[in-house]
Every structure is written in structure tokens, then in C-alpha cells.
Design a protein around this motif. Sequence first.
Motif, PDB file in Angstrom:
ATOM      1  N   THR A  43     -16.373  -0.199  -2.026  1.00  0.00           N
ATOM      2  CA  THR A  43     -15.277  -0.760  -2.816  1.00  0.00           C
ATOM      3  C   THR A  43     -15.245  -2.271  -2.772  1.00  0.00           C
ATOM      4  O   THR A  43     -14.259  -2.880  -3.152  1.00  0.00           O
ATOM      5  N   ALA A  44     -16.300  -2.915  -2.299  1.00  0.00           N
ATOM      6  CA  ALA A  44     -16.296  -4.379  -2.189  1.00  0.00           C
ATOM      7  C   ALA A  44     -16.047  -5.001  -3.546  1.00  0.00           C
ATOM      8  O   ALA A  44     -16.861  -4.871  -4.454  1.00  0.00           O
ATOM      9  N   PRO A  45     -14.900  -5.671  -3.746  1.00  0.00           N
ATOM     10  CA  PRO A  45     -14.545  -6.202  -5.076  1.00  0.00           C
ATOM     11  C   PRO A  45     -15.441  -7.324  -5.531  1.00  0.00           C
ATOM     12  O   PRO A  45     -15.566  -7.586  -6.706  1.00  0.00           O
TER      13      PRO A  45
ATOM     14  N   ILE B  51      -7.193   6.594   3.146  1.00  0.00           N
ATOM     15  CA  ILE B  51      -7.971   7.074   4.295  1.00  0.00           C
ATOM     16  C   ILE B  51      -7.636   6.246   5.544  1.00  0.00           C
ATOM     17  O   ILE B  51      -7.510   6.781   6.644  1.00  0.00           O
ATOM     18  N   LYS B  52      -7.491   4.940   5.364  1.00  0.00           N
ATOM     19  CA  LYS B  52      -7.150   4.090   6.510  1.00  0.00           C
ATOM     20  C   LYS B  52      -5.818   4.495   7.117  1.00  0.00           C
ATOM     21  O   LYS B  52      -5.654   4.542   8.346  1.00  0.00           O
ATOM     22  N   GLU B  53      -4.851   4.801   6.252  1.00  0.00           N
ATOM     23  CA  GLU B  53      -3.550   5.249   6.751  1.00  0.00           C
ATOM     24  C   GLU B  53      -3.678   6.589   7.476  1.00  0.00           C
ATOM     25  O   GLU B  53      -3.058   6.807   8.531  1.00  0.00           O
ATOM     26  N   LYS B  54      -4.504   7.487   6.920  1.00  0.00           N
ATOM     27  CA  LYS B  54      -4.697   8.809   7.538  1.00  0.00           C
ATOM     28  C   LYS B  54      -5.346   8.675   8.916  1.00  0.00           C
ATOM     29  O   LYS B  54      -4.979   9.368   9.869  1.00  0.00           O
ATOM     30  N   ILE B  55      -6.337   7.812   9.010  1.00  0.00           N
ATOM     31  CA  ILE B  55      -7.032   7.624  10.286  1.00  0.00           C
ATOM     32  C   ILE B  55      -6.065   7.105  11.349  1.00  0.00           C
ATOM     33  O   ILE B  55      -6.116   7.495  12.517  1.00  0.00           O
TER      34      ILE B  55
ATOM     35  N   ALA C  68     -20.870  13.155   3.351  1.00  0.00           N
ATOM     36  CA  ALA C  68     -21.423  11.823   3.091  1.00  0.00           C
ATOM     37  C   ALA C  68     -20.320  10.802   2.875  1.00  0.00           C
ATOM     38  O   ALA C  68     -20.532   9.607   3.011  1.00  0.00           O
ATOM     39  N   THR C  69     -19.086  11.299   2.532  1.00  0.00           N
ATOM     40  CA  THR C  69     -17.978  10.372   2.293  1.00  0.00           C
ATOM     41  C   THR C  69     -17.046  10.291   3.475  1.00  0.00           C
ATOM     42  O   THR C  69     -16.005   9.631   3.398  1.00  0.00           O
ATOM     43  N   ALA C  70     -17.346  10.968   4.585  1.00  0.00           N
ATOM     44  CA  ALA C  70     -16.442  11.011   5.722  1.00  0.00           C
ATOM     45  C   ALA C  70     -16.369   9.689   6.449  1.00  0.00           C
ATOM     46  O   ALA C  70     -15.395   9.403   7.123  1.00  0.00           O
ATOM     47  N   SER C  71     -17.385   8.860   6.366  1.00  0.00           N
ATOM     48  CA  SER C  71     -17.417   7.602   7.099  1.00  0.00           C
ATOM     49  C   SER C  71     -16.569   6.553   6.404  1.00  0.00           C
ATOM     50  O   SER C  71     -16.742   6.268   5.232  1.00  0.00           O
ATOM     51  N   LEU C  72     -15.613   6.001   7.127  1.00  0.00           N
ATOM     52  CA  LEU C  72     -14.754   4.970   6.542  1.00  0.00           C
ATOM     53  C   LEU C  72     -15.553   3.753   6.145  1.00  0.00           C
ATOM     54  O   LEU C  72     -15.327   3.147   5.105  1.00  0.00           O
TER      55      LEU C  72
ATOM     56  N   ARG D 235     -13.360   1.426  -9.707  1.00  0.00           N
ATOM     57  CA  ARG D 235     -13.349   0.691  -8.432  1.00  0.00           C
ATOM     58  C   ARG D 235     -11.939   0.546  -7.888  1.00  0.00           C
ATOM     59  O   ARG D 235     -11.709   0.639  -6.678  1.00  0.00           O
ATOM     60  N   GLU D 236     -10.961   0.337  -8.796  1.00  0.00           N
ATOM     61  CA  GLU D 236      -9.566   0.230  -8.349  1.00  0.00           C
ATOM     62  C   GLU D 236      -9.092   1.560  -7.762  1.00  0.00           C
ATOM     63  O   GLU D 236      -8.388   1.588  -6.740  1.00  0.00           O
ATOM     64  N   GLN D 237      -9.457   2.667  -8.412  1.00  0.00           N
ATOM     65  CA  GLN D 237      -9.090   3.976  -7.886  1.00  0.00           C
ATOM     66  C   GLN D 237      -9.734   4.205  -6.519  1.00  0.00           C
ATOM     67  O   GLN D 237      -9.106   4.754  -5.603  1.00  0.00           O
ATOM     68  N   ARG D 238     -10.977   3.766  -6.382  1.00  0.00           N
ATOM     69  CA  ARG D 238     -11.682   3.950  -5.112  1.00  0.00           C
ATOM     70  C   ARG D 238     -11.007   3.148  -3.993  1.00  0.00           C
ATOM     71  O   ARG D 238     -10.860   3.638  -2.874  1.00  0.00           O
ATOM     72  N   ARG D 239     -10.594   1.920  -4.297  1.00  0.00           N
ATOM     73  CA  ARG D 239      -9.912   1.107  -3.295  1.00  0.00           C
ATOM     74  C   ARG D 239      -8.622   1.766  -2.837  1.00  0.00           C
ATOM     75  O   ARG D 239      -8.280   1.740  -1.654  1.00  0.00           O
TER      76      ARG D 239
END
Length: 309
Positions: free
Chosen positions: A290-292, A245-249, A279-283, A235-239
Motif C-alpha cells: 500500500t505504499a502511496p 489489520i493493524k487494529e486487529k493485531i 500469503a496475505t497474513a503478513s502485516l 490502493r485507498e481500499q487496500r490502505r
Amino acid sequence: MDFSLESLYSVERDVDSVFGAVFGVNWSDVSKSTVTKLDKGTLSNLVLSAVSVLGRSKGILRSAAVCVEGLKQDQIENQKKLLKIQDDLLKSKTEQVEAVQKTVETEIRSFSDAVKQGCEVKAASTQVIKAAVKSAVLEDDRKRSLMVFGLGEGPDEALQSKVDDMLRVSCGLSKPSVSDCYRVGEVKEGVERPVKVLLNSSEAAARALRNARVLRGTTRFKKVYVSPDRSREEREQRRALVAQIKEKISSEPEKYHFIKNGTVCSREKQQPPSSHSSATASLSSNLRATAPAFASTPVSQRPSRAGRK
């Protein structure tokens, strides 16, 4: 002609009617001497009526043969499905045994090293074996589990029925069996807690994940998101990947950004990502996954059934 039991009964009634009208008895009671007493006209009518009944019978029998052949094919398909289920169960048992064996072997080697270093043998052996078994159970539990987000929560809900309906929509005839399911996290007003679903094998969990994209095209489950039951480290790796991705967008809005094999990838929008990674393209999907607050709950720490909703 469509085959049915009523059509067979109809033929039987016609036969009884023909022989009853001519001889006044049931057809099974007609003998040679009874027939020889008939005049030519009556005998001709009898033959014509019998030919008519036989003609109808032929069509019904042909239709019955087609129906029987269809039933045979259905039986063959059902046998194939049964064999597939038995094979899945065998694979599941094999995976569990191999997982326990592998983990125990690894931990035993660690125990052997500890003995060489002069550790207390009795205490170390007990702790190592317990840790090995616990680790194997948790790992097998995660491989067979799914996390379901967005599945509406309500008071006195029939959660098992909701999960079964969702899997039936996404997997169809190959719907896996649910061993257990329960909500994860504290009850908060206005917050839908995710559902942890334990299936009968890791293969069943992988199949349910592959088919989860079908839910987006439905009315009832279009807001439902299904993800693997990840460990804390995963989960930490996923976050971290979602943060990238947010930075890339933000920096490259003209491109598609998605996660593939643990890496953030980008492509020009004129060349959309392939179906197996789209399927993973959507932010939003990545953020939900990743909801902790909805961390995977180990078997030993699950809430009691009395506390589950």
C-alpha cells in the motif's frame, strides 16, 4: 549401452578394420569371387569378427532407438508448449478487443444520454470517445502489469535482466514474456524504487502473481514482494484494510489476521489460514503493497526511456 555419434563411428571403423585385414580393401569393394578365394580358417575368423561387430551394432541401434523415442517425446512436449503460447496470445488479443468494445459501448450510451439532454453533439462525441479509449487502454495496462517491491536498485542496472531472472525463478518453464519494465517514483538516496512490469497478457500477470510465493524460499529474491498494479481507488481500499489489520493485531494478538476477498478475516492461531489466503497474513506484506509513493503510472504519463534506469 549409451548411444552417441562416436559409437557409430567406432562400428564403422571396426567394419573397415575387419574387411581391410582380410581382403586388403574396403568392405564395399568385396565381391563374391573375393570371398570364394578365402581358405576355411580365414573365412571362420572373418565370420567371428563380423558376428562380434554385429553384436555391438545391435546394442548401439537399440540405444539409438531409445534416444530417438526420447527426442520424439521432447518434440511433442515442445509442440504442446508452442500451442499453449499461441493460445495465450489469442486470449490476450481477445481480451483487449472485448475490453475496448465494452468500454466504448458504455461511453457511447452516456453520449446518447447527453445528446438527449441537448448537449453539444460534436464536442461531446470527441471527448467521450477519447475518454473511452483512454479508459480501456489504462484498464488493459493494469491487468497486464505487476508492481515489484524490494528488487535491489543500483546505478546502470540491467533492469530487464533482473526482472527476467525473477520471473524465471518463480515461474520456471512457464515464464511470461516481459513487454516493458521501469522504475516508478523519484530517485532518492537510500530508497529502492518499485518496478512496474508489463507482461504480454492478463493471464500471464495472474500466473506470475500466483507463483510469486516461490520467491520467499530463495536467497536472491526472498525480500521481493509482487502485487497487482492497482488503481488509485483500489490502493485507498487496500490502505483502509491494512489499517483495520493493524487494529486487529493490537486488540486481538492471539489470532491470525489476513485479507481475503476485500475483507479482513481472523482465525484462532490453532487453526491457521488456508494456503490460498496465507500469503496475505503478513502485516509487513500488506504494508508494502500500500505504499502511496509508488502509485501506478498511466501509459500516457510514463517517464521517457531516456529517464528510466
